[in-house]
Design a protein around this motif. Structure first.
Motif, PDB file in Angstrom:
ATOM      1  N   THR A  45       0.806  -1.127  -0.072  1.00 31.53           N
ATOM      2  CA  THR A  45       0.050  -0.115   0.013  1.00 31.53           C
ATOM      3  C   THR A  45       0.895   1.288   0.090  1.00 31.53           C
ATOM      4  OG1 THR A  45      -0.249  -0.272   2.475  1.00 31.53           O
ATOM      5  CG2 THR A  45      -1.929  -1.186   0.917  1.00 31.53           C
ATOM      6  N   ASP A  46       2.362   0.933   0.404  1.00 31.23           N
ATOM      7  CA  ASP A  46       3.200   2.230   0.045  1.00 31.23           C
ATOM      8  C   ASP A  46       3.661   2.367  -1.114  1.00 31.23           C
ATOM      9  OD1 ASP A  46       2.708   3.081   2.738  1.00 31.23           O
ATOM     10  OD2 ASP A  46       4.482   2.212   3.633  1.00 31.23           O
ATOM     11  N   GLY A  47       3.267   1.579  -2.113  1.00 30.77           N
ATOM     12  CA  GLY A  47       3.630   1.780  -3.314  1.00 30.77           C
ATOM     13  C   GLY A  47       4.939   0.728  -3.720  1.00 30.77           C
ATOM     14  N   GLY A  48       5.123  -0.420  -2.851  1.00 26.24           N
ATOM     15  CA  GLY A  48       6.275  -1.297  -3.060  1.00 26.24           C
ATOM     16  C   GLY A  48       6.355  -1.957  -4.122  1.00 26.24           C
ATOM     17  N   LEU A  49       5.132  -2.432  -4.909  1.00 21.03           N
ATOM     18  CA  LEU A  49       5.211  -3.001  -6.116  1.00 21.03           C
ATOM     19  C   LEU A  49       5.225  -2.221  -7.305  1.00 21.03           C
ATOM     20  CD1 LEU A  49       2.295  -5.643  -5.165  1.00 21.03           C
ATOM     21  CD2 LEU A  49       4.548  -6.037  -5.084  1.00 21.03           C
ATOM     22  N   GLU A  50       5.216  -0.808  -7.288  1.00 15.71           N
ATOM     23  CA  GLU A  50       5.270  -0.088  -8.281  1.00 15.71           C
ATOM     24  C   GLU A  50       6.442  -0.323  -9.262  1.00 15.71           C
ATOM     25  OE1 GLU A  50       4.403   3.959  -7.601  1.00 15.71           O
ATOM     26  OE2 GLU A  50       2.253   3.236  -6.652  1.00 15.71           O
ATOM     27  N   PRO A  51       7.524  -0.233  -8.654  1.00 15.67           N
ATOM     28  CA  PRO A  51       8.784  -0.501  -9.372  1.00 15.67           C
ATOM     29  C   PRO A  51       8.774  -1.889 -10.782  1.00 15.67           C
ATOM     30  CG  PRO A  51       9.416   0.059  -7.270  1.00 15.67           C
ATOM     31  CD  PRO A  51       8.040  -0.126  -7.220  1.00 15.67           C
ATOM     32  N   PHE A  52       7.742  -2.685 -10.233  1.00 12.94           N
ATOM     33  CA  PHE A  52       7.728  -3.918 -10.675  1.00 12.94           C
ATOM     34  C   PHE A  52       6.556  -4.050 -11.865  1.00 12.94           C
ATOM     35  CE2 PHE A  52       9.607  -4.398  -6.571  1.00 12.94           C
ATOM     36  CZ  PHE A  52      10.971  -5.155  -6.837  1.00 12.94           C
ATOM     37  N   GLY A  53       6.036  -2.761 -12.006  1.00 14.45           N
ATOM     38  CA  GLY A  53       4.881  -2.610 -13.129  1.00 14.45           C
ATOM     39  C   GLY A  53       3.333  -2.958 -12.490  1.00 14.45           C
ATOM     40  N   LEU A  54       3.333  -3.189 -11.171  1.00 14.56           N
ATOM     41  CA  LEU A  54       2.157  -3.587 -10.585  1.00 14.56           C
ATOM     42  C   LEU A  54       1.443  -2.340  -9.880  1.00 14.56           C
ATOM     43  CD1 LEU A  54       2.842  -7.082  -9.077  1.00 14.56           C
ATOM     44  CD2 LEU A  54       1.705  -6.509 -11.323  1.00 14.56           C
ATOM     45  N   LYS A  55       0.041  -2.220  -9.939  1.00 13.74           N
ATOM     46  CA  LYS A  55      -0.720  -1.184  -9.299  1.00 13.74           C
ATOM     47  C   LYS A  55      -1.755  -1.874  -8.193  1.00 13.74           C
ATOM     48  CE  LYS A  55       0.020   2.618 -12.797  1.00 13.74           C
ATOM     49  NZ  LYS A  55       0.881   3.386 -11.657  1.00 13.74           N
ATOM     50  N   TRP A  56      -2.063  -1.243  -7.203  1.00 12.67           N
ATOM     51  CA  TRP A  56      -3.033  -2.190  -6.427  1.00 12.67           C
ATOM     52  C   TRP A  56      -4.267  -1.142  -6.114  1.00 12.67           C
ATOM     53  CZ3 TRP A  56      -4.611  -0.747  -1.594  1.00 12.67           C
ATOM     54  CH2 TRP A  56      -4.235   0.513  -0.979  1.00 12.67           C
ATOM     55  N   GLN A  57      -5.262  -1.949  -5.816  1.00 13.75           N
ATOM     56  CA  GLN A  57      -6.636  -1.419  -5.067  1.00 13.75           C
ATOM     57  C   GLN A  57      -7.094  -2.367  -3.935  1.00 13.75           C
ATOM     58  OE1 GLN A  57      -8.958  -0.769  -8.763  1.00 13.75           O
ATOM     59  NE2 GLN A  57      -9.835   1.109  -7.611  1.00 13.75           N
ATOM     60  N   SER A  58      -7.668  -1.859  -3.012  1.00  6.21           N
ATOM     61  CA  SER A  58      -8.340  -2.791  -2.059  1.00  6.21           C
ATOM     62  C   SER A  58      -9.591  -3.494  -2.771  1.00  6.21           C
ATOM     63  CB  SER A  58      -8.772  -1.993  -0.904  1.00  6.21           C
ATOM     64  OG  SER A  58      -9.695  -0.888  -1.038  1.00  6.21           O
ATOM     65  N   VAL A  59      -9.733  -4.484  -2.551  1.00  5.88           N
ATOM     66  CA  VAL A  59     -11.014  -5.439  -3.043  1.00  5.88           C
ATOM     67  C   VAL A  59     -12.089  -4.678  -2.226  1.00  5.88           C
ATOM     68  CG1 VAL A  59     -12.298  -7.813  -2.753  1.00  5.88           C
ATOM     69  CG2 VAL A  59      -9.783  -7.552  -3.481  1.00  5.88           C
ATOM     70  N   ASN A  60     -11.985  -4.640  -0.937  1.00  5.95           N
ATOM     71  CA  ASN A  60     -13.065  -4.069  -0.112  1.00  5.95           C
ATOM     72  C   ASN A  60     -12.575  -3.045   0.793  1.00  5.95           C
ATOM     73  OD1 ASN A  60     -14.967  -3.687   2.277  1.00  5.95           O
ATOM     74  ND2 ASN A  60     -16.106  -5.044   1.122  1.00  5.95           N
ATOM     75  N   PRO A  61     -13.084  -1.600   0.306  1.00  6.36           N
ATOM     76  CA  PRO A  61     -12.477  -0.380   1.057  1.00  6.36           C
ATOM     77  C   PRO A  61     -12.542  -0.399   2.526  1.00  6.36           C
ATOM     78  CG  PRO A  61     -13.510   0.120  -1.094  1.00  6.36           C
ATOM     79  CD  PRO A  61     -13.808  -1.086  -0.973  1.00  6.36           C
ATOM     80  N   GLU A  62     -13.873  -1.002   2.874  1.00  8.43           N
ATOM     81  CA  GLU A  62     -13.818  -0.733   4.324  1.00  8.43           C
ATOM     82  C   GLU A  62     -12.982  -1.991   4.850  1.00  8.43           C
ATOM     83  OE1 GLU A  62     -17.691  -1.895   7.426  1.00  8.43           O
ATOM     84  OE2 GLU A  62     -18.031  -0.871   5.167  1.00  8.43           O
ATOM     85  N   GLN A  63     -13.279  -3.046   4.553  1.00 10.35           N
ATOM     86  CA  GLN A  63     -12.358  -4.177   5.149  1.00 10.35           C
ATOM     87  C   GLN A  63     -10.871  -3.828   5.279  1.00 10.35           C
ATOM     88  OE1 GLN A  63     -11.268  -7.704   2.986  1.00 10.35           O
ATOM     89  NE2 GLN A  63     -12.687  -8.687   4.190  1.00 10.35           N
ATOM     90  N   HIS A  64     -10.297  -2.946   4.215  1.00 12.95           N
ATOM     91  CA  HIS A  64      -8.869  -2.774   3.889  1.00 12.95           C
ATOM     92  C   HIS A  64      -8.654  -1.645   5.069  1.00 12.95           C
ATOM     93  CE1 HIS A  64      -4.849  -1.490   2.260  1.00 12.95           C
ATOM     94  NE2 HIS A  64      -5.157  -0.450   2.304  1.00 12.95           N
ATOM     95  N   ALA A  65      -9.708  -0.605   5.128  1.00 10.93           N
ATOM     96  CA  ALA A  65      -9.369   0.499   6.159  1.00 10.93           C
ATOM     97  C   ALA A  65      -9.208  -0.083   7.477  1.00 10.93           C
ATOM     98  CB  ALA A  65     -10.605   1.347   5.991  1.00 10.93           C
ATOM     99  N   ARG A  66     -10.213  -1.137   7.764  1.00  9.24           N
ATOM    100  CA  ARG A  66     -10.178  -1.781   9.300  1.00  9.24           C
ATOM    101  C   ARG A  66      -8.750  -2.529   9.314  1.00  9.24           C
ATOM    102  NH1 ARG A  66     -14.200  -4.421   8.606  1.00  9.24           N
ATOM    103  NH2 ARG A  66     -13.533  -6.524   8.284  1.00  9.24           N
ATOM    104  N   PHE A  67      -8.253  -3.158   8.415  1.00 12.19           N
ATOM    105  CA  PHE A  67      -6.900  -3.707   8.409  1.00 12.19           C
ATOM    106  C   PHE A  67      -5.966  -3.005   8.868  1.00 12.19           C
ATOM    107  CE2 PHE A  67      -2.998  -5.428   6.588  1.00 12.19           C
ATOM    108  CZ  PHE A  67      -2.903  -6.463   7.300  1.00 12.19           C
ATOM    109  N   VAL A  68      -5.648  -1.467   7.937  1.00 10.85           N
ATOM    110  CA  VAL A  68      -5.028  -0.481   8.137  1.00 10.85           C
ATOM    111  C   VAL A  68      -4.917  -0.090   9.687  1.00 10.85           C
ATOM    112  CG1 VAL A  68      -4.130   1.661   7.490  1.00 10.85           C
ATOM    113  CG2 VAL A  68      -4.632   0.035   5.733  1.00 10.85           C
ATOM    114  N   ARG A  69      -6.304   0.146  10.127  1.00 11.45           N
ATOM    115  CA  ARG A  69      -6.334   0.831  11.574  1.00 11.45           C
ATOM    116  C   ARG A  69      -6.157  -0.250  12.643  1.00 11.45           C
ATOM    117  NH1 ARG A  69     -11.172   1.888  10.464  1.00 11.45           N
ATOM    118  NH2 ARG A  69     -12.309   0.232  11.283  1.00 11.45           N
ATOM    119  N   GLU A  70      -6.467  -1.584  12.420  1.00 13.58           N
ATOM    120  CA  GLU A  70      -6.122  -2.290  13.499  1.00 13.58           C
ATOM    121  C   GLU A  70      -4.841  -3.217  13.663  1.00 13.58           C
ATOM    122  OE1 GLU A  70      -9.503  -5.275  13.187  1.00 13.58           O
ATOM    123  OE2 GLU A  70     -11.081  -3.366  13.915  1.00 13.58           O
ATOM    124  N   ARG A  71      -4.167  -3.109  12.441  1.00 17.99           N
ATOM    125  CA  ARG A  71      -2.840  -3.978  12.087  1.00 17.99           C
ATOM    126  C   ARG A  71      -1.759  -3.116  11.878  1.00 17.99           C
ATOM    127  NH1 ARG A  71      -3.812  -8.535  14.766  1.00 17.99           N
ATOM    128  NH2 ARG A  71      -2.040  -9.422  13.504  1.00 17.99           N
TER     129      ARG A  71
END
Length: 683
Positions: A415-441
């Motif tokens: 999520t900090d962009g670590g895959l970008e040098p390798f030609g990959l972009k990311w999105q969360s599958v479920n924004p609410e679930q991802h926000a909870r993961f970032v907040r709690e973990r």
């Protein structure tokens, strides 16, 4: 030493160079800065149980809260321990400080050295001609020793070179860098080379040649030389002119090597030094790794290796439910969203005519899976069903291995962009679930908090779903990637967790060094955690491997083995080398195999073949070194925060094996090589 009346009496707990823990009463003198520009502090002391004088180099709690300051002390400790390991009981050990102990994971980390031998050359105004030759010989001998280990001591100056009238002792080990790494600005003019002062190019052993020449010039003339060229009066000083030809060249490429200069001063000394080099006791283990790769290359794959993305077109095709393993496809009548109380409420999208709004609502929705009516209730994020076949990644290992911390930092790096040098972009599958993961973990761990064991984010007694992301590769193809955490206790207890393995695409086997490696420096950690060495390997590994489907001599699931908690071994070869590597900007198959070979050798030599069972059983398997936190906890927190190191490399390897990252030679060659040595030597 300090005046007796000013000494502070206390007790120090530390690790000796042998790896054994030691507790000793000490008396400590007044403290001062070793260098006004550096955070380390220094004070003399006395080990009361032995009467041994020592010097303590330490960081205050305030300085230790700065990761850069800790990194300096770590670099110094790593160099001192490395030199102790390769030079102990040789005539060359006296050229460097003698480390007698260290404690680096405390709130106020420190090193202990035997008392220095001699005084700083800065206190000598002008040295006699006879002493000059001995001084120059010893200084260049020390540089040759370092060069033989691939190390360069930056920051050499009259303040860091000690002289006792007969021999040299070289201090300032915090300035050591590995040959070939990018230069950063370090040192003071005129003692640092012009390239070093500017931070240009790559570290070179001839950087230290410039520094040594400048120190010698000052001792001969009583004054510093110019910062960017040879002194104009060099020819007037016989010792300098005869022994340092070219040492003042502005470019490292034009300077002689330390060995070349040493041969001018003491013919044959460099050759004698080379003969004392220790034999490579890892050679048979590296050869075993290369033989294993050759066998894997010969084995016919049971199915096409590496998922290259075929069939990943967006649509409503069936995918495998990651829980019940039954076929599933998008059903607009079975959609739900969560309310403010995190309860599932039915979602009707039939009235959403606006395509953009409909897409946004669908991205946050989940679908109830009814493929297996006898299976416990479970829900799947809608994007998981609309981007083709998902890639499932399972973390495997006992509950103490640090899988949760490793996976948390892995996703944080993405999520900090670590895959970008390798030609990959990311999105969360479920924004609410991802926000909870970032907040709690993610946020608590980054703030230095030790995470609790992963909660039951999935089904009770089943594989724990942690997070899922949408990855888009360089060709524009998007694929869901889902991460699961398989605890060893669940695998043993629950057959449903084992059935889940039948649909897994990639696995990360996490090795706990405290369980695997009977090295003395891990004894303290084992005692603290109540663990013992297990020569039979991780039970979770065997349970998983026995359940995976097999149709040939090897399992065809892609895998990565990770020696986790590597900070516990950050001074142990080859861990010390790889932990210090900068994050890669591209995937070099030879470099990945070189790391795999080194980890294989370390485990085979110290842990035994049982711990290598995943590599032996799985055809496409790489091995990695990683630390999720960069250090050990102290009362539930990481004193300098949790600094991840090399946590993304295992996932990069899996993505390459599945074709999401393009690599030279293709996914198959990346995994098992293309012949030749097999191991690949990183440059």
């Amino acid at each position: 030493m300090a005046e007796p009346g000013s000494a502070q009496q206390t007790t120090l707990d530390f690790t000796a160079p042998s790896g054994r823990r030691r507790t000793a009463p000490v008396r400590l003198g007044r403290e001062s800065r070793r260098d006004p520009l550096l955070p380390q502090r220094i004070r003399n002391g006395l080990l009361d149980d032995e009467g041994q004088q020592f010097v303590q180099v330490r960081l205050t709690a305030a300085d230790a809260a700065n990761p850069a300051a800790r990194a300096l002390l770590d670099a110094e400790a790593g160099t001192a321990l490395h030199l102790h390991r390769v030079l102990d009981d040789t005539e060359f050990a006296a050229l460097f400080p003698e480390i007698i102990g260290y404690e680096l994971d405390a709130a106020e980390p420190f090193l202990l050295y035997a008392a220095p031998r001699g005084t700083a050359a800065a206190r000598t105004h002008v040295m006699s001609a006879s002493d000059q030759r001995v001084f120059a010989r010893d200084l260049l001998l020390a540089l040759c020793v370092l060069d033989g280990q691939g190390l360069v001591l930056r920051g050499i100056s009259p303040a860091t070179v000690l002289w006792d009238g007969t021999s040299v002792q070289l201090w300032g080990l915090e300035g050591v860098a590995r040959t070939g790494r990018p230069r950063v600005r370090w040192g003071r003019a005129p003692y640092c080379s012009p390239e070093q002062r500017r931070g240009e190019g790559l570290v070179d052993s001839r950087d230290a040649v410039w520094s040594a020449a400048q120190v010698l010039y000052q001792l001969v003339t009583g004054r510093p030389g110019p910062a960017d060229r040879a002194p104009a009066d060099l020819a007037a000083h016989r010792v300098l002119a005869g022994t340092l030809p070219g040492a003042f060249a502005p470019l490292a490429a034009d300077r002689p090597t330390p060995a070349r200069l040493l041969d001018l001063l003491a013919p044959g000394a460099a050759e004698r030094l080379a003969l004392t080099a220790a034999a490579d006791d890892m050679r048979p283990h590296h050869k075993a790794y290369e033989n294993a790769l050759r066998l894997k290359r010969k084995a016919a794959a049971a199915e096409p290796p590496g998922d290259t993305g075929a069939g990943q077109k967006r649509g409503n095709a069936e995918v495998l439910c990651p829980y019940c393993l039954e076929p599933l496809q998008l059903d607009l009548a079975s959609l739900f969203v969560t309310d403010s109380k995190m309860q599932y409420q039915p979602l009707d999208v039939s009235g959403l005519g606006n395509a953009l709004r409909r897409q946004d609502v669908m991205r946050s929705a989940v679908q109830k899976c009814t493929a297996d009516p006898d299976f416990p209730e479970h829900f799947i994020p809608v994007p998981y069903l609309t981007y083709g076949r998902p890639l499932t990644v399972a973390m495997v290992g006992q509950s103490s291995t640090g899988k949760s911390h490793l996976l948390t930092q892995m996703i944080a790096e993405i999520t900090d962009g670590g895959l970008e040098p390798f030609g990959l972009k990311w999105q969360s599958v479920n924004p609410e679930q991802h926000a909870r993961f970032v907040r709690e973990r993610v946020q608590p761990l980054r703030n230095g908090r030790v995470l609790d064991h992963t909660g039951g984010l999935g089904l009770d007694g089943f594989a724990r779903f942690v997070e899922s992301l949408l990855l888009t590769d360089a060709r524009g193809q998007t694929r869901p990637v889902a991460f699961f955490d398989l605890g060893g206790e669940d695998l043993v207890r629950t057959d449903a967790a084992l059935r889940f393995l039948l649909g897994v695409d990639a696995m990360v086997f996490v090795v706990d060094p405290a369980l695997a490696l009977p090295l003395p420096q891990l004894d303290h950690a084992r005692e603290r955690w109540g663990l013992e060495v297990n020569r039979d390997g991780d039970l979770a590994f065997g349970t998983v491997l026995d359940r995976l489907p097999k149709s040939g001599p090897y399992l065809e699931v892609a895998a990565a083995m990770v020696l986790g908690k590597a900070d516990l071994l950050r001074f142990q070869p080859p861990v010390d080398r790889w932990l210090g590597e900068a994050p890669p900007a591209s995937l070099d198959p030879a470099r990945v195999r070189a790391e795999s070979r080194d980890v294989y050798g370390l485990l085979r030599r110290h842990a035994g073949q049982a711990w290598l069972r995943p590599f032996d059983a799985i055809r496409r398997c790489t091995l990695h070194i990683a630390s999720a936190t960069g250090g050990q906890e102290d009362h539930g927190r990481y004193p300098a925060g949790a600094g991840p190191r090399r946590v993304l490399e295992p996932l990069l390897s899996l993505l390459a094996m599945h074709g999401l990252i393009e690599v030279p030679g293709g996914a198959e060659a990346f995994a098992v090589g293309t012949g030749g040595s097999g191991g690949g030597e990183a440059k």
